[in-house]
Write a protein that holds these residues in place. Sequence first.
Motif, PDB file in Angstrom:
ATOM      1  N   TYR A 169     -12.224  -0.978  36.548  1.00 36.23           N
ATOM      2  CA  TYR A 169     -11.624  -2.300  36.765  1.00 36.23           C
ATOM      3  C   TYR A 169     -11.141  -2.834  35.412  1.00 36.23           C
TER       4      TYR A 169
ATOM      5  N   VAL B 143      -8.088  -0.882  40.476  1.00 30.73           N
ATOM      6  CA  VAL B 143      -7.162  -1.764  39.773  1.00 30.73           C
ATOM      7  C   VAL B 143      -7.354  -1.490  38.292  1.00 30.73           C
TER       8      VAL B 143
ATOM      9  N   SER C 223      -3.004   1.923  39.101  1.00 33.75           N
ATOM     10  CA  SER C 223      -3.586   1.304  40.289  1.00 33.75           C
ATOM     11  C   SER C 223      -3.197   2.105  41.521  1.00 33.75           C
TER      12      SER C 223
ATOM     13  N   ARG D 184      -2.470  -6.472  48.233  1.00 38.57           N
ATOM     14  CA  ARG D 184      -2.716  -7.769  47.559  1.00 38.57           C
ATOM     15  C   ARG D 184      -4.091  -8.311  47.918  1.00 38.57           C
TER      16      ARG D 184
ATOM     17  N   GLN E 154      -6.656  -6.597  48.765  1.00 41.59           N
ATOM     18  CA  GLN E 154      -7.648  -5.787  48.067  1.00 41.59           C
ATOM     19  C   GLN E 154      -7.730  -6.135  46.589  1.00 41.59           C
ATOM     20  N   THR E 155      -6.553  -6.300  45.966  1.00 42.10           N
ATOM     21  CA  THR E 155      -6.548  -6.639  44.548  1.00 42.10           C
ATOM     22  C   THR E 155      -7.305  -7.938  44.327  1.00 42.10           C
ATOM     23  N   ASN E 156      -7.056  -8.916  45.199  1.00 42.09           N
ATOM     24  CA  ASN E 156      -7.756 -10.196  45.059  1.00 42.09           C
ATOM     25  C   ASN E 156      -9.255 -10.017  45.263  1.00 42.09           C
TER      26      ASN E 156
END
Lengths: 519, 519
Positions: free
Chosen positions: A287, B397, B404, B511, B513-515
Amino acid sequence: VGELQVPERVPPLLTDLYQFTMAYAYWRAGRHDEHAVFDLFFRDNPFGGGFSLFAGVHDCLLFLRSFRFADEDVEFLRSVMPPDTDPAFFQFLRCLDCSGVTLHSVPEGTVVFARVPLMEVAGPLAVVQLLETSLLCLVNYASLVCTNAARFRLAAGPKRKLLEMGLRRAQGPDGGLTASRYTHIGGFDLTSNVQAGFLFGIPVAGTMAHSYVTSFTSLEEVWPQTLSAVNGEHNPVDIISLTKGWLSRVCDLLGAEPGKIHEGELAAFLSYAIAYPQNFLPVIDSYSVGCSGILNFCAVALVLCELGYRPVGVRLDSGDLCKQSLDVHRVFRLCSEQFSIPAFDSLIIVGTNNISEESLAEVNIGVGTHLVTCTKQPSLGCVYKLVEVRGRPRMKVSEDPEKSTVPGRKAVYRLIDPEGHPFLDVVCLAVESPPEAGLPLSCYPLGCNHTALSVTPARVTCLRQEPLCSTAETRAKVQRSLQTLHPRHKRLQKPDSYTVSLSVQAVLNARVQTNLVLH
Amino acid sequence: VGELQVPERVPPLLTDLYQFTMAYAYWRAGRHDEHAVFDLFFRDNPFGGGFSLFAGVHDCLLFLRSFRFADEDVEFLRSVMPPDTDPAFFQFLRCLDCSGVTLHSVPEGTVVFARVPLMEVAGPLAVVQLLETSLLCLVNYASLVCTNAARFRLAAGPKRKLLEMGLRRAQGPDGGLTASRYTHIGGFDLTSNVQAGFLFGIPVAGTMAHSYVTSFTSLEEVWPQTLSAVNGEHNPVDIISLTKGWLSRVCDLLGAEPGKIHEGELAAFLSYAIAYPQNFLPVIDSYSVGCSGILNFCAVALVLCELGYRPVGVRLDSGDLCKQSLDVHRVFRLCSEQFSIPAFDSLIIVGTNNISEESLAEVNIGVGTHLVTCTKQPSLGCVYKLVEVRGRPRMKVSEDPEKSTVPGRKAVYRLIDPEGHPFLDVVCLAVESPPEAGLPLSCYPLGCNHTALSVTPARVTCLRQEPLCSTAETRAKVQRSLQTLHPRHKRLQKPDSYTVSLSVQAVLNARVQTNLVLH
């Protein structure tokens, strides 16, 4: 010798078809049993370097020992050669082996230089011709990747651990095995390739990939949630709450935002630490190293220290490894001082992102792609040239002078100076008496055959000896020979050229041959 | 399917050790049977090109089918894993196979583009993790060298014969076999590698090396010294005196000095022609092309023509191939006109000296080092990334945005324009309904996820289908798919980028998932 137990890998058909078409033409003309001699050598040291390591000799011996055509091989050849090929030729092939072949070779792992004849293969013309491609295939990549590994070792210095991890980028499964084997001989300590460990006894190493980290989402996935101290004195402790406590102290120390820490990563580290409390070396950049990875690592490592274990370190696999490793070192030092945990001073940092020879000086270990593919020069151009038939020297006089060969059977001597550094290789005719220590010797450096040089060696070694010794002995010998090599020849960029020369007799012989060839 | 009879080559230990350490940590945490999905893809087309070919799929299937640990494998693992590893884990390994694994793959030999998920491997977490390195090893080099071969084919045009002859410069024996196999699929016609012909049915070719030529010194070594005409009508003729007559006429025609002609070379050509009157293609630069090789060739070839045979051509292996081939063509034309031998107009010239993609346009065939080692870029960076566990999408990420991943199970569709050219690949979630021909589709090109694109395909194909077909079918398919590809994507230098995009759903999912990952 461990390697000799490895199953035979090189079938006699693994060669170029023209070896068979030539063998047939020799056989048809009744020349197949004429005694012939081939030299194997390369014309330039790879990677712009000043030296090479010769490797693959063991595989060549195995190949020669097992060289024999099965019925199905011969039937296949019959199907691809012209239909008017004399059937008796295939009977001849069926009976061939290498019992009439002698191999003189520079031993496995020797420091060598361009244009020195490294192997001499002698025997019946048709047989030694058939061996060409297989022998070249066995020494070319082995020598190249062994040399590449030795250069990484020179760049890294003698102390750092070097891990080869190139299997996934190699030329298929066997390319990967060859890479692991010869990078170990060239100076790498460890491989990630388990099969290479199994077959060749190379120490194996490895911890975790990003997928392991990203497969966790929360601390609920950690199981068991307890760990006993290393001395087993106390009951297992609740490792989750212990870790949360340390994490909070680490965040305070570093001024980090607890909200940015990834719980899945912490769960992954914890699960791994519970499975391997003595081998904790997670990858910390799945990450964000600064906002999550390093904090989670420190928390778990501090728990391990509290329970008497010794965490090993971290792996960095992306971004600017140099900058990140400095940051990570700073965090380790802070933790060591603040929490009085000296174990944090000896944590190691492993870099594994696209490491090349140039970047190696800045980080710790772990090399894949650039090592196994030899990006800087992906092939070594060893060639196999006829130098004698029926006792008569042969040579190729090319339009390209660099491609001309040195005719006749030869011996190679390495001259050593009073400080113990080899300073000159001299290629003599086999019939000449060897150079002697303390006596001046006249010779012609290759590439300037018209200016003789007079040199007096303090010691003389014969370069081509019995080539068999174990992997471990070979690996140790590589480092010893590299140590005797003068630093000016070992420089990775723009090294001084080591002199390779011809004896006066060899030059005279070549001139006579050239004149014969050109009339 | 021929390949499926090839003996299994990939032992289950041919992987990185960390796959086992991770498998143990999963097993220890009770997570080993969780259903997991990995995507396999690469991030950049190799060689600065606009496309790639995906290859190695058959080998992956073979590997999955045979994946099983023997007792000795497990014992070796026990010896290298930490001594406190739970012994029940090794029992677990002993029983593993791929019966619970499903593979969805782009078929062997498909034209593909960077960042498209090419394989999806789904099954128990510990098992699909263990497969990573072996699968990458099997597709990375196969795809790279297949793509390289296709680029040589594009540079050479569809008609010229291309011969792969890189065995001696490959990464060991199996690296050479892999190269022969996948360059054939990529568009090469022939290989010099006999074992590749034997195992994979690739047509083999080859004639003679310089050593063959230099092994002869005089016409006395030619035996037999007679040859019958092709129709067998007359008695065998004295080929020596016939050749001397033609040689003298050729020297007159070209104004050459007979004194400079090398008799050993003439003897070598004659011996070869007697052995292979229908396959005469000698290497003519062992001494001097202009002063000896071309003259000897013409003399022997004219003898063959007189006896009703059809000589094939010459091989050039050094110097400026482009200039030399023009000179040689001129000589062929002169002989054809002067002696009224039309067969001389169809003689071929084979160039084999250090041929690269750029030099290919000038000469005929025969590529070794640059082909098998992929000098321009010696590795393809296929990666294997976790995208789902227990039905929940996973993603990495990275600090490096290019690293990513796209989370979740996906399907890939290729959109075709009205002219039949593919123009856009769209990666959708597996649960989405596929794009439909004639209907506008909104998607986000990768690399600029914030600007949606609306496209209307004339036709839609699903990229991941049943991957099994024979080598010959695959090889033909490669050329068909390359033909449909628009020339602007096929340019070898600075091609236009082909658009790879994400569906709206896939972007929304990423998005979310990224959040989640970043909180």
